[in-house]
Design a protein around this motif. Structure first.
Motif, PDB file in Angstrom:
ATOM      1  N   LEU A  15       0.956  -1.056  -0.637  1.00  0.00           N
ATOM      2  CA  LEU A  15      -0.300  -0.053   0.156  1.00  0.00           C
ATOM      3  C   LEU A  15       0.467   2.136  -0.082  1.00  0.00           C
ATOM      4  N   ARG A  16       1.828   1.516   0.167  1.00  0.00           N
ATOM      5  CA  ARG A  16       2.881   2.300  -0.303  1.00  0.00           C
ATOM      6  C   ARG A  16       3.541   2.859  -1.318  1.00  0.00           C
ATOM      7  N   PRO A  17       3.290   4.320  -1.774  1.00  0.00           N
ATOM      8  CA  PRO A  17       2.955   4.824  -2.666  1.00  0.00           C
ATOM      9  C   PRO A  17       4.763   3.652  -4.130  1.00  0.00           C
ATOM     10  N   ARG A  18       3.788   3.784  -4.991  1.00  0.00           N
ATOM     11  CA  ARG A  18       4.456   2.738  -6.162  1.00  0.00           C
ATOM     12  C   ARG A  18       4.352   3.143  -7.016  1.00  0.00           C
ATOM     13  N   ARG A  19       3.015   3.510  -7.578  1.00  0.00           N
ATOM     14  CA  ARG A  19       2.629   4.126  -8.891  1.00  0.00           C
ATOM     15  C   ARG A  19       2.138   5.727  -8.966  1.00  0.00           C
ATOM     16  N   ALA A  22      -3.502   6.494 -10.813  1.00  0.00           N
ATOM     17  CA  ALA A  22      -4.672   6.466 -10.110  1.00  0.00           C
ATOM     18  C   ALA A  22      -5.469   4.456 -10.519  1.00  0.00           C
ATOM     19  N   GLN A  23      -4.842   3.481 -10.126  1.00  0.00           N
ATOM     20  CA  GLN A  23      -5.315   2.636 -10.447  1.00  0.00           C
ATOM     21  C   GLN A  23      -6.174   1.366  -9.189  1.00  0.00           C
ATOM     22  N   GLU A  24      -6.338   0.250  -9.303  1.00  0.00           N
ATOM     23  CA  GLU A  24      -6.632  -0.403  -8.232  1.00  0.00           C
ATOM     24  C   GLU A  24      -5.899  -1.646  -7.230  1.00  0.00           C
ATOM     25  N   ASP A  25      -5.482  -1.310  -6.350  1.00  0.00           N
ATOM     26  CA  ASP A  25      -4.708  -1.369  -5.314  1.00  0.00           C
ATOM     27  C   ASP A  25      -5.131  -3.472  -4.834  1.00  0.00           C
ATOM     28  N   PRO A  26      -4.587  -4.459  -5.644  1.00  0.00           N
ATOM     29  CA  PRO A  26      -5.597  -5.443  -5.292  1.00  0.00           C
ATOM     30  C   PRO A  26      -5.959  -5.391  -3.515  1.00  0.00           C
ATOM     31  N   VAL A  27      -4.273  -5.697  -2.633  1.00  0.00           N
ATOM     32  CA  VAL A  27      -4.529  -5.635  -1.205  1.00  0.00           C
ATOM     33  C   VAL A  27      -5.348  -4.588  -0.401  1.00  0.00           C
ATOM     34  N   LEU A  28      -5.363  -3.674  -1.369  1.00  0.00           N
ATOM     35  CA  LEU A  28      -7.006  -2.883  -0.756  1.00  0.00           C
ATOM     36  C   LEU A  28      -8.088  -3.287  -0.801  1.00  0.00           C
ATOM     37  N   ALA A  29      -8.474  -2.951  -1.842  1.00  0.00           N
ATOM     38  CA  ALA A  29      -9.241  -4.098  -2.432  1.00  0.00           C
ATOM     39  C   ALA A  29      -9.967  -5.134  -1.134  1.00  0.00           C
ATOM     40  N   ASP A  30      -9.005  -6.239  -1.565  1.00  0.00           N
ATOM     41  CA  ASP A  30      -9.094  -7.790  -0.172  1.00  0.00           C
ATOM     42  C   ASP A  30      -9.558  -7.119   0.832  1.00  0.00           C
ATOM     43  N   VAL A  41     -22.484  -4.271   4.257  1.00  0.00           N
ATOM     44  CA  VAL A  41     -22.497  -2.399   3.682  1.00  0.00           C
ATOM     45  C   VAL A  41     -22.123  -3.548   2.034  1.00  0.00           C
ATOM     46  N   PRO A  42     -23.041  -2.796   1.749  1.00  0.00           N
ATOM     47  CA  PRO A  42     -22.864  -3.737  -0.380  1.00  0.00           C
ATOM     48  C   PRO A  42     -21.953  -2.778  -1.392  1.00  0.00           C
ATOM     49  N   ALA A  43     -21.891  -1.319  -0.783  1.00  0.00           N
ATOM     50  CA  ALA A  43     -20.378  -1.323  -1.621  1.00  0.00           C
ATOM     51  C   ALA A  43     -19.828   0.199  -1.284  1.00  0.00           C
ATOM     52  N   ALA A  44     -18.598   0.302  -1.971  1.00  0.00           N
ATOM     53  CA  ALA A  44     -18.508   1.623  -1.215  1.00  0.00           C
ATOM     54  C   ALA A  44     -17.037   1.903  -1.708  1.00  0.00           C
ATOM     55  N   SER A  45     -16.155   3.308  -2.093  1.00  0.00           N
ATOM     56  CA  SER A  45     -15.477   3.920  -3.131  1.00  0.00           C
ATOM     57  C   SER A  45     -14.688   4.631  -2.597  1.00  0.00           C
ATOM     58  N   VAL A  46     -13.338   3.933  -2.561  1.00  0.00           N
ATOM     59  CA  VAL A  46     -11.736   5.185  -1.788  1.00  0.00           C
ATOM     60  C   VAL A  46     -11.106   5.645  -3.032  1.00  0.00           C
ATOM     61  N   ALA A  47     -10.907   6.881  -2.761  1.00  0.00           N
ATOM     62  CA  ALA A  47      -9.866   7.305  -3.428  1.00  0.00           C
ATOM     63  C   ALA A  47      -8.780   7.614  -3.132  1.00  0.00           C
ATOM     64  N   LEU A  48      -7.394   7.405  -2.514  1.00  0.00           N
ATOM     65  CA  LEU A  48      -6.190   7.721  -2.104  1.00  0.00           C
ATOM     66  C   LEU A  48      -5.802   8.541  -2.467  1.00  0.00           C
ATOM     67  N   ILE A  49      -4.453   9.781  -2.160  1.00  0.00           N
ATOM     68  CA  ILE A  49      -3.749  10.891  -2.138  1.00  0.00           C
ATOM     69  C   ILE A  49      -2.891  10.534  -1.594  1.00  0.00           C
ATOM     70  N   ARG A  50      -1.687  10.862  -3.066  1.00  0.00           N
ATOM     71  CA  ARG A  50      -0.147  10.846  -2.135  1.00  0.00           C
ATOM     72  C   ARG A  50       0.230  11.282  -3.181  1.00  0.00           C
ATOM     73  N   ALA A  53      -1.255  14.452  -5.432  1.00  0.00           N
ATOM     74  CA  ALA A  53      -1.951  13.267  -6.834  1.00  0.00           C
ATOM     75  C   ALA A  53      -2.705  12.412  -6.506  1.00  0.00           C
ATOM     76  N   LEU A  54      -3.674  11.514  -7.435  1.00  0.00           N
ATOM     77  CA  LEU A  54      -4.782  10.603  -7.097  1.00  0.00           C
ATOM     78  C   LEU A  54      -3.806   8.956  -7.198  1.00  0.00           C
ATOM     79  N   ALA A  55      -3.404   8.343  -6.398  1.00  0.00           N
ATOM     80  CA  ALA A  55      -3.130   7.730  -6.526  1.00  0.00           C
ATOM     81  C   ALA A  55      -3.863   6.898  -7.305  1.00  0.00           C
ATOM     82  N   GLU A  56      -4.892   6.022  -5.815  1.00  0.00           N
ATOM     83  CA  GLU A  56      -5.498   5.067  -5.949  1.00  0.00           C
ATOM     84  C   GLU A  56      -6.692   4.912  -6.317  1.00  0.00           C
ATOM     85  N   ARG A  57      -7.537   3.698  -6.973  1.00  0.00           N
ATOM     86  CA  ARG A  57      -9.025   4.036  -6.646  1.00  0.00           C
ATOM     87  C   ARG A  57      -9.359   2.455  -6.560  1.00  0.00           C
TER      88      ARG A  57
END
Length: 359
Positions: A15-19, A22-30, A41-50, A53-57
């Protein structure tokens, strides 16, 4: 071992900066999916800033364009509208609002002491902390009826009940006074002002204050209760636009954070001095101007706001310089427990301090 401990033990490095994009991180998603199952919770949406800049969604149960009710995060947009009008000289932060309001006046024996600064910081002594919303198809009050507590409004009249400036008292009613102030000063609808002064400059292309949503909008999350059951009518309607009416996506909220951070650093939507004032706590309360502030020793403050509408829970939190942040939106009451659990792991993995208070 709990899902959170597994996440912290095995997933931090991923989960540390490497991209750069903005892409989907499988560890974050799991990890997020596990929390969604746990808290129904049926649905969720997260956007990370690093690093500014927008880093991951990550959007399990949804997609990056799915709309959620941002609830009280609407107040951050409303605050930016008011501060933009301050920047251009249309509003004085310390002039009594009743001197400027044209179509309505704030009642209460001490109302003459209420200013935009106090309203933005929830220190104006105004009542009505929040709004329950209305079932779809029910009659909706206009702004004047909301302020006066007149039918079909389902909340009391907004008035000054405590000494202005004395203490922090969270007041959605006070934010509705600011909505009326913006309209009276600019002579435009609040939705149009928000679009032109904040949503468009921040590139928030999936956000609006449409209440109710138009029938043509097919990609909006439905609200759910604590057991994960859908609310009747899909979701409540919130005509209290400035306090609770924003529809948005996690990506758009992250873009809002980046726009505010740009103002704090160099001046952008707001002048740099006003953005710095916005990010400074008023007196002994937790709030700056339109946003909550958590000071951090030796670094930029952490800015945040939570959102609670019927069946929706969200948070927007970011370091004022844009170095780190996240927007997380959920369509279930279980988001109340999911959000701090998720944020705790993300903050730890990214070397951040304590997670801000989240309702």
């Amino acid at each position: 071992m709990s899902s959170r401990r597994l996440f912290l033990a095995g997933g931090m490095a991923a989960l540390r900066p490497r991209r750069a994009s903005a892409q989907e991180d499988p560890v974050l998603a799991d990890h997020l999916r596990a929390l969604m199952v746990q808290h129904r919770v049926p649905a969720a949406s997260v956007a990370l800033i690093r690093n500014g800049a927008l880093a991951e969604r990550v959007t399990p149960g949804a997609d990056p364009d799915t709309l959620f009710q941002a609830a009280s995060i609407s107040k951050v947009v409303a605050g930016q509208v008011i501060l933009h009008l301050v920047d251009r000289g249309d509003i004085d932060l310390d002039r009594p609002v009743n001197d400027v309001l044209r179509s309505w006046k704030l009642p209460g024996t001490q109302a003459a002491a209420v200013t935009p600064r106090l309203l933005l910081g929830h220190r104006a002594g105004t009542n009505v902390p929040g709004f329950p919303g209305y079932m779809g198809g029910a009659p909706l009050p206009d702004l004047r009826q909301i302020l006066d507590g007149a039918s079909p409004a389902n909340t009391p009249a907004v008035r000054v009940e405590w000494e202005p400036g004395r203490a922090f008292r969270y007041s959605g009613g006070g934010t509705m006074v600011l909505q009326q102030l913006a309209i009276d000063v600019a002579r435009r609808t609040f939705a149009a002002l928000a679009a032109d002064l904040v949503l468009k400059p921040a590139a928030m292309s999936r956000s609006s204050f449409a209440q109710p949503l138009p029938r043509s909008e097919s990609n909006a999350a439905s609200a759910h209760d604590l057991e994960g059951r859908p609310l009747p009518g899909k979701f409540h309607v919130y005509p209290e636009l400035a306090a609770a009416g924003l529809w948005s996506s996690a990506t758009d909220l992250a873009r809002l954070a980046l726009a505010i951070s740009a103002s704090w650093r160099d001046g952008a939507m707001l002048s740099r001095p006003l953005a710095r004032t916005m990010a400074h706590r008023l007196a002994d309360g937790p709030s700056g101007l339109g946003i909550f502030v958590q000071p951090q020793s030796g670094r930029a403050p952490l800015l945040y706001h939570y959102g609670v509408n019927a069946g929706f829970r969200s948070v927007l939190t970011f370091v004022a310089d844009g170095s780190f942040g996240l927007a997380l939106m959920t369509n279930g009451e279980g988001g109340r427990a999911l959000i701090p659990a998720f944020c705790g792991g993300i903050f730890a993995a990214n070397g951040q301090g304590s997670v801000p208070p989240i309702d």
